[in-house]
Design an enzyme around this catalytic site. Structure first.
Site, PDB file in Angstrom:
ATOM      1  N   GLN A   1      32.558  43.861  35.599  1.00 34.58           N
ATOM      2  CA  GLN A   1      33.664  44.165  36.514  1.00 34.58           C
ATOM      3  C   GLN A   1      34.688  45.050  35.806  1.00 34.58           C
ATOM      4  O   GLN A   1      35.079  44.778  34.668  1.00 34.58           O
ATOM      5  CB  GLN A   1      34.353  42.886  36.991  1.00 34.58           C
ATOM      6  CG  GLN A   1      35.343  43.188  38.125  1.00 34.58           C
ATOM      7  CD  GLN A   1      36.251  42.037  38.504  1.00 34.58           C
ATOM      8  OE1 GLN A   1      36.976  41.526  37.653  1.00 34.58           O
ATOM      9  NE2 GLN A   1      36.237  41.629  39.761  1.00 34.58           N
TER      10      GLN A   1
ATOM     11  N   TYR B   1      45.520  44.397  41.702  1.00 34.38           N
ATOM     12  CA  TYR B   1      45.355  45.412  40.655  1.00 34.38           C
ATOM     13  C   TYR B   1      45.249  46.805  41.320  1.00 34.38           C
ATOM     14  O   TYR B   1      45.257  46.923  42.536  1.00 34.38           O
ATOM     15  CB  TYR B   1      44.143  45.064  39.774  1.00 34.38           C
ATOM     16  CG  TYR B   1      44.382  43.773  39.031  1.00 34.38           C
ATOM     17  CD1 TYR B   1      45.360  43.694  38.039  1.00 34.38           C
ATOM     18  CD2 TYR B   1      43.696  42.610  39.367  1.00 34.38           C
ATOM     19  CE1 TYR B   1      45.630  42.502  37.386  1.00 34.38           C
ATOM     20  CE2 TYR B   1      43.960  41.407  38.712  1.00 34.38           C
ATOM     21  CZ  TYR B   1      44.928  41.354  37.721  1.00 34.38           C
ATOM     22  OH  TYR B   1      45.199  40.179  37.087  1.00 34.38           O
TER      23      TYR B   1
ATOM     24  N   ARG C   1      36.378  28.849  38.882  1.00 34.43           N
ATOM     25  CA  ARG C   1      36.905  27.689  38.149  1.00 34.43           C
ATOM     26  C   ARG C   1      35.868  26.586  37.906  1.00 34.43           C
ATOM     27  O   ARG C   1      35.854  26.007  36.813  1.00 34.43           O
ATOM     28  CB  ARG C   1      38.153  27.155  38.875  1.00 34.43           C
ATOM     29  CG  ARG C   1      39.337  28.117  38.808  1.00 34.43           C
ATOM     30  CD  ARG C   1      40.437  27.720  39.772  1.00 34.43           C
ATOM     31  NE  ARG C   1      40.068  27.957  41.158  1.00 34.43           N
ATOM     32  CZ  ARG C   1      40.803  27.624  42.220  1.00 34.43           C
ATOM     33  NH1 ARG C   1      41.956  26.995  42.043  1.00 34.43           N
ATOM     34  NH2 ARG C   1      40.403  27.893  43.438  1.00 34.43           N
TER      35      ARG C   1
ATOM     36  N   CYS D   1      35.351  20.225  39.496  1.00 35.60           N
ATOM     37  CA  CYS D   1      36.599  20.992  39.365  1.00 35.60           C
ATOM     38  C   CYS D   1      37.659  20.481  40.343  1.00 35.60           C
ATOM     39  O   CYS D   1      37.406  20.346  41.539  1.00 35.60           O
ATOM     40  CB  CYS D   1      36.314  22.464  39.643  1.00 35.60           C
ATOM     41  SG  CYS D   1      37.786  23.505  39.653  1.00 35.60           S
TER      42      CYS D   1
ATOM     43  N   CYS E   1      42.918  22.654  39.406  1.00 30.55           N
ATOM     44  CA  CYS E   1      44.273  22.402  38.888  1.00 30.55           C
ATOM     45  C   CYS E   1      44.893  23.672  38.322  1.00 30.55           C
ATOM     46  O   CYS E   1      46.088  23.725  38.059  1.00 30.55           O
ATOM     47  CB  CYS E   1      44.226  21.316  37.811  1.00 30.55           C
ATOM     48  SG  CYS E   1      43.417  21.863  36.296  1.00 30.55           S
TER      49      CYS E   1
HETATM   50  C1  LIG Z   1      41.065  31.912  34.573  1.00 27.57           C
HETATM   51  C2  LIG Z   1      40.698  32.822  35.702  1.00 27.57           C
HETATM   52  C3  LIG Z   1      40.472  34.167  35.461  1.00 27.57           C
HETATM   53  C4  LIG Z   1      40.113  35.016  36.523  1.00 27.57           C
HETATM   54  N1  LIG Z   1      39.806  36.322  36.249  1.00 27.57           N
HETATM   55  C5  LIG Z   1      39.351  37.127  37.247  1.00 27.57           C
HETATM   56  C6  LIG Z   1      38.888  38.448  36.964  1.00 27.57           C
HETATM   57  O1  LIG Z   1      38.836  38.894  35.821  1.00 27.57           O
HETATM   58  N2  LIG Z   1      38.490  39.200  38.013  1.00 27.57           N
HETATM   59  C7  LIG Z   1      38.473  38.730  39.311  1.00 27.57           C
HETATM   60  O2  LIG Z   1      38.068  39.439  40.224  1.00 27.57           O
HETATM   61  N3  LIG Z   1      38.877  37.486  39.595  1.00 27.57           N
HETATM   62  C8  LIG Z   1      39.300  36.669  38.606  1.00 27.57           C
HETATM   63  N4  LIG Z   1      39.655  35.381  38.880  1.00 27.57           N
HETATM   64  C9  LIG Z   1      39.547  34.885  40.285  1.00 27.57           C
HETATM   65  C10 LIG Z   1      38.212  34.199  40.511  1.00 27.57           C
HETATM   66  O3  LIG Z   1      37.114  35.058  40.262  1.00 27.57           O
HETATM   67  C11 LIG Z   1      38.081  33.659  41.954  1.00 27.57           C
HETATM   68  O4  LIG Z   1      38.165  34.754  42.847  1.00 27.57           O
HETATM   69  C12 LIG Z   1      39.133  32.617  42.318  1.00 27.57           C
HETATM   70  O5  LIG Z   1      39.444  31.753  41.234  1.00 27.57           O
HETATM   71  C13 LIG Z   1      38.664  31.728  43.490  1.00 27.57           C
HETATM   72  O6  LIG Z   1      37.415  31.136  43.213  1.00 27.57           O
HETATM   73  P1  LIG Z   1      37.260  29.610  42.706  1.00 27.57           P
HETATM   74  O7  LIG Z   1      37.929  28.742  43.730  1.00 27.57           O
HETATM   75  O8  LIG Z   1      35.776  29.375  42.633  1.00 27.57           O
HETATM   76  O9  LIG Z   1      37.939  29.512  41.385  1.00 27.57           O
HETATM   77  C14 LIG Z   1      40.011  34.510  37.849  1.00 27.57           C
HETATM   78  C15 LIG Z   1      40.242  33.157  38.076  1.00 27.57           C
HETATM   79  C16 LIG Z   1      40.560  32.305  37.026  1.00 27.57           C
HETATM   80  C17 LIG Z   1      40.743  30.838  37.307  1.00 27.57           C
END
Ligand SMILES: Cc1cc2nc3c(=O)[nH]c(=O)nc-3n(C[C@H](O)[C@H](O)[C@H](O)COP(=O)(O)O)c2cc1C
Length: 362
Positions: A101, A172, A323, A344, A347
């Site tokens: 990415q 971004y 997460r 998960c 949090c």
């Molecule tokens: C620690 C952390 C870092 C993340 N870094 C990115 C990233 O580099 N690029 C991106 O598109 N989304 C990033 N995200 C967002 C996640 O990819 C995702 O879209 C968001 O957490 C929702 O999904 P989830 O509920 O499965 O965590 C990040 C999320 C977390 C928690």
């Protein structure tokens, strides 16, 4: 067998199942942005845990103004190719695929940003979490950023990554161009939706000329700024943009939402009940109805049954999680063995500039 364990194709890329580790910045890169030993270990562990596709954390394409966080990976120079090659090799050994990415921070600059550097963005719209106001990019600077994206895409291919994902989400730079909230330009890069998408069209059509038609190009796109009302990104705009992206050669669209000022939209906290899961499902359904490439849903997916419904009911073709893989890197193997839900607790303690880790004992 669950539909989630059935193979799927993204462009020419064959994936062994429909689980994606969504891009996750782990704050574990070397100081200069290169891949670290710790990251190799992390990705090895993820890949051996059964997931079909791993998307890397966002690597920045333009130095120094494109950097978005401490210890973020970089891809603005050929010297970073070798590290990503090591990462791709490590993931391939375990039978998973790796997509790189790429991003530019735009107005969302990191905590350690030097006081004497002014962030750049489509327009000079103050960023609420830092109070910093970026300056609007000049025409020449936009072209140089387009070149930087194309060069980074070529580097992803040279590194042996299975594809590249443009980060058009979360506030971004590219999503800031797409949104009328952050793009107030009245020149050829703003105003109409077509102009707000122009930077995407230039990156995609130019990169295809250099990389060829076959190399898998994915996008992660915002379905919302995270604020409702006049002057913000609308779902109708996103659906229209998605159609254009496919026309310009995109092979898959991951649907997300939110930006840094809209707290708790991208990574919604406390997703504990089934009804709270899949919080961008409506947006993904709308995008999927408009395009003929695979759609990937991200955001609050925790239960296997919910993810099965997402795919079976045609909301999306693949499911992406971030997460949950922090505390259970082997989550897909656990699902295969009968676990019904990720542990998960959403949090958000994994947003830790000292390095990605889960604080919840598993
Ligand atoms: C620690 C952390 C870092 C993340 N870094 C990115 C990233 O580099 N690029 C991106 O598109 N989304 C990033 N995200 C967002 C996640 O990819 C995702 O879209 C968001 O957490 C929702 O999904 P989830 O509920 O499965 O965590 C990040 C999320 C977390 C928690």
């Amino acid at each position: 067998m669950s539909v989630l364990f059935q193979p799927v194709t993204v462009g020419r890329l064959h994936l062994k199942n429909r689980f994606v580790r969504s891009a996750t910045n782990d704050y574990l890169g070397r100081l200069d942005g290169a891949i670290s030993e710790q990251q190799l270990e992390l990705y090895r562990e993820l890949a051996s845990g059964g997931v079909g596709l791993i998307v890397t954390g966002h690597a920045y394409v333009h130095h120094p103004l494109g950097r978005a966080s401490v210890n973020q990976n970089a891809i603005y120079d050929d010297r970073f190719i070798e590290g990503f090659r090591g990462l791709a090799d490590a993931v391939h050994v375990e039978g998973a695929a790796l997509v790189l990415q790429i991003s530019h921070a735009g107005r969302q600059t990191p905590q350690d940003w030097p006081a004497d550097q002014v962030p750049v963005a489509p327009s000079a719209v103050q960023e609420g979490t830092t109070g910093r106001t970026p300056r609007a990019l000049t025409d020449a600077e936009i072209w140089s950023i387009i070149d930087a994206y194309v060069a980074a895409m070529v580097r992803a291919k040279e590194a042996g990554c299975d594809g590249v994902q443009l980060h058009i989400a979360h506030g971004y730079l590219l999503s800031a161009f797409l949104s009328p909230y952050t793009n107030r330009r009245t020149d050829a890069w703003g105003d109409s939706l077509g102009n707000r998408c122009r930077i995407l069209r230039e990156i995609l059509t130019r990169s295809r000329r250099v990389m060829g038609e076959a190399y898998p190009v994915l996008v992660k796109i915002n379905s919302t700024d995270g604020f409702a009302g006049e002057g913000y990104l609308t779902l109708a705009d996103v659906v229209a943009a998605a159609r254009c992206l496919v026309e310009w050669g995109v092979n898959a669209i991951e649907v997300s939402g939110g930006q840094r000022e809209a707290k708790g939209v991208m990574s919604r906290p406390k997703v504990l009940e089934i009804e709270q899961e899949a919080y961008f499902a409506d947006a993904a359904r709308a995008v999927k109805a408009a395009v003929n490439v695979p759609v990937i849903l991200v955001g609050g997916l925790r239960s296997l049954s919910v993810m099965e419904d997402v795919v079976a009911s045609g909301v999306a073709d693949l499911v992406a999680l971030s997460r949950p893989f922090v505390c259970e890197p082997d989550l897909v193997n656990r699902f295969r063995a009968g676990q019904a839900r990720a542990v998960c607790a959403s949090c958000n303690a994994c947003f830790n500039p000292a390095g990605l880790r889960c604080r919840r004992p598993v």
